[in-house]
Design a protein around this motif. Structure first.
Motif, PDB file in Angstrom:
ATOM      1  N   CYS A   6      45.403  43.524  49.348  1.00 59.13           N
ATOM      2  CA  CYS A   6      44.344  43.103  48.423  1.00 59.13           C
ATOM      3  C   CYS A   6      44.920  43.042  47.010  1.00 59.13           C
ATOM      4  O   CYS A   6      45.543  43.988  46.543  1.00 59.13           O
ATOM      5  N   TYR A   8      43.628  43.436  44.336  1.00 58.07           N
ATOM      6  CA  TYR A   8      42.993  44.382  43.414  1.00 58.07           C
ATOM      7  C   TYR A   8      43.206  45.829  43.830  1.00 58.07           C
ATOM      8  O   TYR A   8      43.202  46.719  42.984  1.00 58.07           O
ATOM      9  N   CYS A   9      43.375  46.082  45.159  1.00 60.73           N
ATOM     10  CA  CYS A   9      43.438  47.467  45.648  1.00 60.73           C
ATOM     11  C   CYS A   9      44.793  47.816  46.253  1.00 60.73           C
ATOM     12  O   CYS A   9      45.106  48.991  46.407  1.00 60.73           O
ATOM     13  N   HIS A  59      37.456  41.598  50.587  1.00 61.43           N
ATOM     14  CA  HIS A  59      37.647  43.027  50.832  1.00 61.43           C
ATOM     15  C   HIS A  59      36.270  43.677  50.933  1.00 61.43           C
ATOM     16  O   HIS A  59      35.833  44.391  50.042  1.00 61.43           O
ATOM     17  N   CYS A  63      36.759  46.635  47.451  1.00 62.39           N
ATOM     18  CA  CYS A  63      36.324  46.187  46.129  1.00 62.39           C
ATOM     19  C   CYS A  63      35.373  44.995  46.195  1.00 62.39           C
ATOM     20  O   CYS A  63      34.850  44.577  45.178  1.00 62.39           O
TER      21      CYS A  63
HETATM   22 ZN    ZN Z   1      40.246  45.310  47.205  1.00 61.25          ZN
END
Ligand code: ZN
Lengths: 116, 992
Positions: A6, A8-9, A59, A63
């Protein structure tokens, strides 16, 4: 079970994500000038290639962000992950040796008999 | 007893006697015994009947590859298909043989063997596809169902299993010689390592054979215990014993099952098995090899066993299945068995080898000569014969003469295969080795390293070199293991797949798959019928499709096919081994996600009030909702609903609507966003007002509905259906992120944060004025479809004037932690006005009377707003919203679409049912054109008759005409098609 990185994660198990089908399908606006065919293709028609595929993931148990992904559907390899607003990577930046519809990559498809 | 001298056996605790029952008879074994080793100790060699022909079968192997010895463990919830060759015994264990009736010795099903011409290859396909299809249903199936099969499914079952997750750098599968060396070399490195072995004792071939005399000048036993101790004391390596890796998925994801009760009775309230889910950067496969069998006439008789298995029974379990066995081989793997037998003071009754004398290992040749063992070189076993057990064999010698040897036991070796199941599951490529006559790992697809015999490396002298080369990537110090061997270090084999029989009889069969009863004749027949592709042949004959996946035989089948087709084996190809490696119980896969934990239950904040007030609950998605509130245990649902709904229409009722989805939408562009998501236009709405709204899919079909409250142009609160909350939020987020990222808008679920109470009925105002005395509920101050924020005893609440029943009503939104307080106040203040709680069933009846739809009941994803007659909800002036363009597609503007209508039976008491078809004719002829179907139907005490909602073709134009509803008994009920509204058509009640 894939591991999906991901943007972002970081890398997480596939069970945290949901697949959103083909990416870069532009939505025409709802005006009547759009023809039945053009609108129908947007609503109903999606590519489903064997080999390199641009697809969307979300996701959903994380998130909740959407992002894009390039995956080789014949081997399940994830080749590139990029954010929704990032430029789509060019097809020729990936090697794709699958002859569709019935070809198999030499390694990674698990379908031995077709290869022989 | 067939015990060897057990004092030097380190695996069996011979001072611990264990009593167990097999088919009702009590036997004794020792602690450490498997069912198989314990039964062999008691001279039991017949263990079960075969799948199709009910032929007597014995123990063919001593491990997980066993095709025959499957038993039912009565003392463990009657667990079926347990491999007797790996399951350890415990005191009081009860075991039953499978697939026999009335008893193992006298089995009536074995008559199938006599009728075997009835069951040729492709039997099932031919029977299904053939001209006599009824034969299958009426004759074959009942007989076969009774006769065929493995164990019986358990009747009651509650396994306790849990899942455990690992994230490690390196996972070593198999703790044999190579696995232990690899693990040892990784001690105190920077890597986290898992070492997994299926056995409770690490060491593999060192424990199970006499091949290795010493390791680094220590006895193998001493070397193992020292090495294991070092590994256990290391900080970076964890050992999992009794754990079988069943699955090798993509991105080095392994699934392994650990048996927590090896050699003891599983406890009911303890975890019986753990399913390990392992992510790892590198996999080292050092899981060894599997010995093959050979095909000849009656190669399935009890008393026939693989060479290495026989040796394992001796070395590992201290039991000798027979003191006078014959050995038959085409390769060097039999050498160690002969050595072990002689070392323990026995010798084979005869040694038969298909190879010529000079191709037999010189050491083995000398051993045979020195011990006066009758030797047959260039010879083959033509067949085995006996009644329920092996009694004699026929040997064709090098001169072509046929010799009869009387014997009760025969050990076989047809070669060895690297255990490539996991490697092929990981999508690695195999290649055929013409010298060793087996498929070997050639190219890994994932970060996989294969070591030792698992990699097809059959030379003991090459172990150091291989490990040092392959593990150099981990920066290990080079290992230098010194091995002293009792047998030759290399592997040699000569091609032999099958020995053709002298003559065919019905009883005599050459098996290629013991578990599925497939014969070499079946293979020939399949090829002659054109099934010469290996994947077709496998399915047509069911070869290697049993639970053992043909571990000891599938390569032999490839060999036979390649000879028949006159092709090389790698041209024939191989079928794919699929996960799991060995059967994995569903209970283990389910883990804790079973019974009450299968799916989370969601409950309203006042759930306990519903319980103490006798509510009967209904599942709506994951929610538990009160269905109805019976006044006593004799009141039926129908009676309760009649009473509850009447009370709402005459007095007032209150419904717990807390499960409704609630989404808060904020942002500078919230208005623009809401206009795009819903069909309605929110632009002209004043703050403090609300609107019933529809959400469509891009295909124009109704996906959800709800009430939208507009706080300001930058702040909305939307309700959704109970089941649609997550989907609606997901859809909003998707469009906000992917289609309109330029819009400044945020959304969040507030479903759990607020309880919702819907009060409705003619006396609502009296009640609500009493509960909230400071609020002005007059029509002028609080009109229909408006909302207000208030404080109630320091609790911020929102009151919305809306109705889903057709009566005047209010919805109170309360923070969940204050919900009970306010609910109880409403109930107690409402008592004098006849207020009663009601459930979802009454709610459904009331809304249907008013013609309000329920998305998902009256719609099914193929209904547009126009089909529902809700044209007024579409913001026609809006340029765009989800699905707008689809409302003018040729299909959606079609005249004969199904449209929502009301249905009234001519006889007002005639019962209708949801799903019944609406047809035009009184008489049902086939085919009868169907107009549509009933989506909701109820008995209405208010209207005094039964009524329904339905979607029927061209329904709006059929209003006022007669039609018929069909019943399952093919009768018809006369009905009238009416407007889909039955109560207060003028909407006077809502605004009263
Ligand atoms: Zn994420």
């Amino acid at each position: 079970m894939l591991i999906i990185d991901c943007p972002y994660c970081g890398p997480r198990d596939q069970s945290e994500f949901s697949n959103g089908g083909e990416a870069h399908v532009k939505r025409p606006d709802g005006s009547a000038e759009i023809g039945d065919r053009e609108w129908g293709e947007y609503v109903f028609i999606r590519a489903n290639p064997k080999g390199i595929f641009y697809e969307r993931w979300v996701h959903s148990h994380g998130c909740r962000k959407w992002f894009n992904c390039v995956r080789d559907t014949s081997t399940d390899e994830i080749l590139k992950i990029y954010k929704i607003d990032e430029e789509r990577p060019k097809l020729d930046s990936f090697k794709n040796n699958v002859k569709t519809p019935s070809g198999e990559p030499n390694l990674g498809s698990g379908n031995f008999t077709v290869k022989k | 007893m067939s015990d060897l001298n057990l004092t030097d056996n380190k695996f069996i605790q011979f001072h611990q006697k264990i009593g167990f029952k097999f088919d009702g008879v009590k036997y004794y074994g020792y602690k450490g015994d498997t069912i198989a080793s314990a039964l062999l100790r008691n001279n039991i060699k017949l263990i079960g009947r075969s799948f199709k022909y009910h032929r007597p079968r014995g123990f063919y192997t001593c491990g997980i590859e066993e095709p025959n010895a499957l038993v039912q463990i009565i003392s463990e919830y009657s667990e079926p298909n347990t491999r007797a060759t790996i399951k350890k015994i415990y005191e009081g264990m009860e075991i039953e043989s499978q697939n026999r009736w009335p008893s193992l010795e006298t089995d009536i099903g074995s008559i199938n063997n006599m009728f075997s011409p009835v069951f040729p290859a492709g039997f099932y396909y031919k029977t299904f596809m053939g001209p006599h299809k009824n034969f299958w249903k009426k004759i074959y199936e009942p007989i076969i169902r009774k006769a065929a099969g493995l164990g019986k499914p358990p009747k009651e079952f509650k396994a306790v299993s849990t899942h455990l997750y690992h994230n490690v750098d390196i996972t070593i599968v198999g703790g044999g010689l190579n696995g232990l060396i690899a693990a040892k070399s990784l001690i105190d490195t920077k890597f986290s390592v898992l070492l997994i072995d299926f056995d409770d004792r690490l060491g593999g071939i060192l424990n199970n054979s006499s091949k290795v005399q010493s390791v680094n000048n220590q006895t193998p036993m001493d070397w193992i215990s020292e090495t294991v101790k070092e590994i256990e004391n290391s900080k970076n390596i964890k050992i999992l014993r009794n754990t079988l890796v069943t699955t090798y998925n993509y991105i080095n994801h392994l699934i392994a099952i650990e048996d927590k009760f090896v050699g003891s009775r599983p406890l009911k309230d303890k975890v019986n098995s753990t399913l390990h889910k392992i992510r790892t950067d590198q996999v080292i496969l050092s899981n060894g090899h599997i010995e093959r069998f050979l095909s000849f006439q009656n190669n399935d008789l009890p008393g026939i066993m693989l060479c290495s298995s026989f040796e394992k029974y001796m070395c590992r379990y201290g039991v000798i299945p027979s003191k006078e066995t014959v050995v038959f081989s085409n390769n060097s793997n039999s050498e160690s068995l002969v050595f072990s037998l002689i070392k323990k003071g026995f010798k084979p009754k005869a040694y038969i080898d298909s190879r010529s004398g000079e191709n037999i290992e010189p050491d083995l040749f000398d051993l045979i000569r020195k011990n006066d063992i009758p030797l047959y070189t260039n010879s083959q076993i033509k067949g085995a014969y006996g009644n329920k057990k092996l009694q004699k064999i026929l040997v064709e010698d090098s001169s072509g003469g046929v010799n009869e040897i009387k014997t009760d036991f025969l050990c076989l070796s047809g070669g060895i295969n690297p255990d490539v199941h996991l490697f092929t599951q990981s999508k690695g490529l195999l290649d055929w080795d013409e010298k060793d006559l087996t498929y070997k790992p050639a190219q890994a697809f994932q970060p996989t390293i294969t070591l030792g015999s698992a990699s097809g490396q059959f030379d003991f002298n090459a172990i150091n070199k291989e490990i040092n080369e392959k593990l150099v990537v981990f920066g290990i110090k080079p290992v230098q293991i010194k091995l002293e061997l009792n047998t030759s270090h290399k592997f040699k084999i000569e091609k032999l797949w099958e020995v053709l029989p002298q003559k065919q009889t019905i009883w005599s069969k050459s098996f290629i798959d013991l578990q599925n009863d497939v014969t070499t004749k079946d293979i020939r027949q399949a090829i002659s019928e054109g099934f010469d592709r290996i994947e077709h042949l496998k399915r047509y004959t069911t070869n290697s499709m049993g639970t053992d996946q043909g571990k000891i035989s599938s390569i032999n089948a490839l060999g036979i096919v390649s000879d028949l087709l006159d092709k090389k084996v790698n041209e024939v190809g191989t079928t794919i081994y699929r996960p799991p490696y060995a059967p994995l119980s569903f209970a283990a896969i389910a883990g804790r996600n079973s019974y009450e934990y299968y799916d989370p239950e969601r409950k309203s904040p006042i759930h306990n009030w519903h319980i103490s007030n006798g509510a009967v609950f209904e599942d709506v998605g994951q929610w538990k909702r009160p269905w109805y509130f019976p006044i006593n245990k004799d009141e039926t649902m129908n009676d309760a609903v009649q009473r509850e709904s009447k009370n709402v229409r005459e007095n007032a009722g209150v419904l717990d609507g807390s499960t409704l989805g609630k989404i808060e939408i904020k942002g500078k562009d919230a208005l623009a966003f809401m206009n795009l998501i819903y069909t309605n236009s929110f632009s002209k709405m004043k703050p403090g007002t609300s609107r019933y709204a529809l959400m469509l899919g891009e295909d124009g079909m109704v996906k959800d509905d709800g009430i939208i409250c507009k706080i300001s142009d930058e702040h909305f609160i939307a309700t959704t259906t109970t089941g649609g909350a997550a989907t609606v939020l997901g859809c909003m987020e998707e469009y906000a992120q992917t289609e309109w990222p330029n819009l400044n808008v945020y959304m969040n679920s507030i479903t759990e944060q607020y309880a919702t109470f819907n009060i409705s009925g003619p006396k609502t105002r009296n009640i609500i004025e009493k509960v909230f005395p400071e609020v002005n509920f007059s029509n002028e101050a609080f009109p229909f479809m408006t909302f207000q924020f208030h404080e109630y005893e320091d609790t911020p609440i929102r009151i919305l004037r809306a109705s889903f029943t057709g009566e005047m009503g209010y919805e109170i939104y309360v923070p969940s932690n204050q919900a009970l307080k306010i609910w109880e106040k409403i109930i107690s203040f409402g008592k004098e006005f006849g207020l009663k709680p009601y459930g979802t069933e009454t709610m459904h009846l009331l809304r249907a009377e008013k013609g309000y739809i329920i998305v998902g009941q009256d719609t099914d994803g193929s209904i547009t707003p126009l089909d529902l007659g809700l044209d007024w909800m579409i913001g026609k002036s809006k340029k765009d919203f989800l699905g707008k363009r689809s409302l003018i597609r040729s299909d959606t503007v079609r005249k004969d679409r199904k449209q929502l209508v009301g249905i009234l039976p001519t006889n007002k008491n005639e019962k209708l049912e949801e799903g019944q078809h609406i047809i035009l004719d009184k008489e049902i002829k086939t085919p009868t054109p169907m107009l549509g179907h009933i989506t909701s139907c109820y008995q209405s005490p208010t209207l005094g008759h039964n009524f329904a909602l339905a979607v029927i073709k061209n329904g709006q134009s059929l209003i006022g005409t007669k039609a018929f509803a069909s019943t399952p008994e093919l009768k018809t009920i006369e009905v009238e098609i009416v407007e889909p509204i039955f109560y207060d058509k003028e909407n006077t009640k809502l605004a009263s």
